[in-house]
Design a protein around this motif. Structure first.
Motif, PDB file in Angstrom:
ATOM      1  N   TRP A  91       0.878  -1.077  -0.049  1.00 52.40           N
ATOM      2  CA  TRP A  91      -0.055   0.020   0.005  1.00 52.40           C
ATOM      3  C   TRP A  91       0.985   1.126  -0.052  1.00 52.40           C
ATOM      4  O   TRP A  91       1.147   1.958  -0.969  1.00 52.40           O
ATOM      5  CB  TRP A  91      -1.009   0.011   1.225  1.00 52.40           C
ATOM      6  CG  TRP A  91      -2.344  -0.594   1.029  1.00 52.40           C
ATOM      7  CD1 TRP A  91      -2.483  -1.788   0.254  1.00 52.40           C
ATOM      8  CD2 TRP A  91      -3.672  -0.114   1.360  1.00 52.40           C
ATOM      9  NE1 TRP A  91      -3.752  -2.145   0.183  1.00 52.40           N
ATOM     10  CE2 TRP A  91      -4.423  -0.907   1.064  1.00 52.40           C
ATOM     11  CE3 TRP A  91      -3.917   0.959   1.931  1.00 52.40           C
ATOM     12  CZ2 TRP A  91      -5.915  -0.982   1.010  1.00 52.40           C
ATOM     13  CZ3 TRP A  91      -5.457   1.136   2.064  1.00 52.40           C
ATOM     14  CH2 TRP A  91      -6.250   0.005   1.542  1.00 52.40           C
ATOM     15  N   ASN A 114       0.889  -5.825  -5.229  1.00 50.42           N
ATOM     16  CA  ASN A 114      -0.516  -6.086  -4.725  1.00 50.42           C
ATOM     17  C   ASN A 114      -0.781  -7.276  -4.028  1.00 50.42           C
ATOM     18  O   ASN A 114      -1.560  -8.058  -4.508  1.00 50.42           O
ATOM     19  CB  ASN A 114      -1.572  -5.577  -5.789  1.00 50.42           C
ATOM     20  CG  ASN A 114      -2.957  -5.668  -4.827  1.00 50.42           C
ATOM     21  OD1 ASN A 114      -2.891  -4.927  -3.673  1.00 50.42           O
ATOM     22  ND2 ASN A 114      -4.175  -5.966  -5.511  1.00 50.42           N
ATOM     23  N   ILE A 147      -5.638  -0.935  -3.299  1.00 52.87           N
ATOM     24  CA  ILE A 147      -5.874   0.301  -2.600  1.00 52.87           C
ATOM     25  C   ILE A 147      -6.513   1.459  -3.625  1.00 52.87           C
ATOM     26  O   ILE A 147      -7.428   2.373  -3.177  1.00 52.87           O
ATOM     27  CB  ILE A 147      -4.387   1.189  -2.444  1.00 52.87           C
ATOM     28  CG1 ILE A 147      -4.443   2.505  -1.843  1.00 52.87           C
ATOM     29  CG2 ILE A 147      -3.312   0.949  -3.707  1.00 52.87           C
ATOM     30  CD1 ILE A 147      -5.156   2.818  -0.626  1.00 52.87           C
ATOM     31  N   THR A 178      -1.244   5.654   5.019  1.00 55.28           N
ATOM     32  CA  THR A 178      -2.025   5.807   3.985  1.00 55.28           C
ATOM     33  C   THR A 178      -2.464   7.484   3.782  1.00 55.28           C
ATOM     34  O   THR A 178      -2.675   7.968   2.697  1.00 55.28           O
ATOM     35  CB  THR A 178      -3.502   5.040   4.023  1.00 55.28           C
ATOM     36  OG1 THR A 178      -3.066   3.642   4.227  1.00 55.28           O
ATOM     37  CG2 THR A 178      -4.367   5.204   2.869  1.00 55.28           C
TER      38      THR A 178
END
Length: 284
Positions: free
Chosen positions: A97, A126, A215, A235
């Motif tokens: 991420w 991923n 994401i 994030t």
């Protein structure tokens, strides 16, 4: 049938040099050794690969096809050797991420100053292990503890949790959110690489869930409204997206940030990465 790389190298050397004598010079062996090696390859394949006259050597029709494959195989073998022997001069750090969050740029800038002989590369993959299980990286930044039977890992820092929501969500006017509030909402969960599960809530008081697997899909679904997400501070720093806002989740335990690597194949530079990232999280 056993075909060896040395046999293919001899075949290619003869074809490129044009004669057995010149091929022997190129390879640093005797002409007799070149002849024996080619003969052993032709016996192994049970085909004639080269036509030999007193003046020239030319490939047969089968030889042309074998030569093309032999060149590719030898190139791949050379790449394999280069990868194995020079791997310690490069460190690939995988992540799923948000890499190291707000410390990512500092990490990238400080690394070449401290260890200029080790080329640093960040690789986004991923997968749950940030590409580690797939061989895409040497070590990985993860925020879910990896399988201890396969991987070693070290906690390098902690990150607070945030609630993510659409910019026009009624909660966007709040300064913070509590876990109990989210129990009455629909929670958007990335089941493949996310850090959040309903285990954050007590049984019988857990939110309904929707699922994504990336994401970008997670952020797009949040911006569309109707659900909220829970994520790490990293994030917030790495994915500032129009239409999505973040608010501190004030009563949730922080997320441990780990560096992980294979039990049986630790990269020598992993300890440097642990040292630098621990320092950045501590001082930051």
């Amino acid at each position: 049938m056993d075909v060896e790389l040395r046999q293919l190298r001899v075949l290619v050397a003869i074809a490129d040099a044009g004669t057995f004598t010149d091929a022997a010079i190129e390879l640093g062996v005797s002409q007799a050794a070149v002849s024996r090696t080619l003969a052993s390859l032709e016996r192994a394949l049970d085909v004639r690969l080269l036509r030999r006259t007193s003046r020239s050597v030319t490939p047969t029709a089968t030889g042309v096809r074998v030569l093309a494959r032999a060149r590719r195989l030898l190139a791949e073998a050379d790449d394999l050797v280069a990868e194995a022997t020079s791997g310690h001069a490069r460190l690939r750090i995988g992540y799923a991420w948000s890499a190291m969050g707000r410390h990512t740029v500092a990490f990238q800038r400080l690394w070449p100053r401290r260890w200029p002989h080790i080329d640093l590369r960040l690789v986004r993959t991923n997968t749950a292990t940030g590409g580690l299980a797939e061989g895409a990286c040497d070590i990985a930044v993860v925020r879910v503890a990896p399988d201890p039977r396969r991987f070693d890992s070290v906690v390098v820092g902690l990150e607070p949790r945030y609630c993510a929501m659409a910019a026009d969500d009624p909660w966007a006017r709040r300064r913070s959110v509590r876990l109990a509030d989210i129990a009455g909402r629909t929670l958007l969960v990335d089941r493949r690489t996310g850090t959040t599960t309903v285990d954050l809530w007590p049984p019988g008081d857990r939110p309904a869930t929707r699922h994504t697997a990336d994401i970008d899909d997670w952020l797009a679904a949040l911006a569309a409204g109707g659900c909220v997400g829970v994520t790490a501070r990293s994030t917030v720093d790495q994915y500032r997206r129009p239409g999505v806002v973040y608010r501190p989740l004030r009563d949730a335990a922080p997320i441990a940030v780990r560096l992980a690597w294979w039990h049986d194949d630790p990269h020598p530079a992993a300890r440097h990465a642990v040292e630098l990232l621990t320092e950045l999280y501590r001082d930051g």
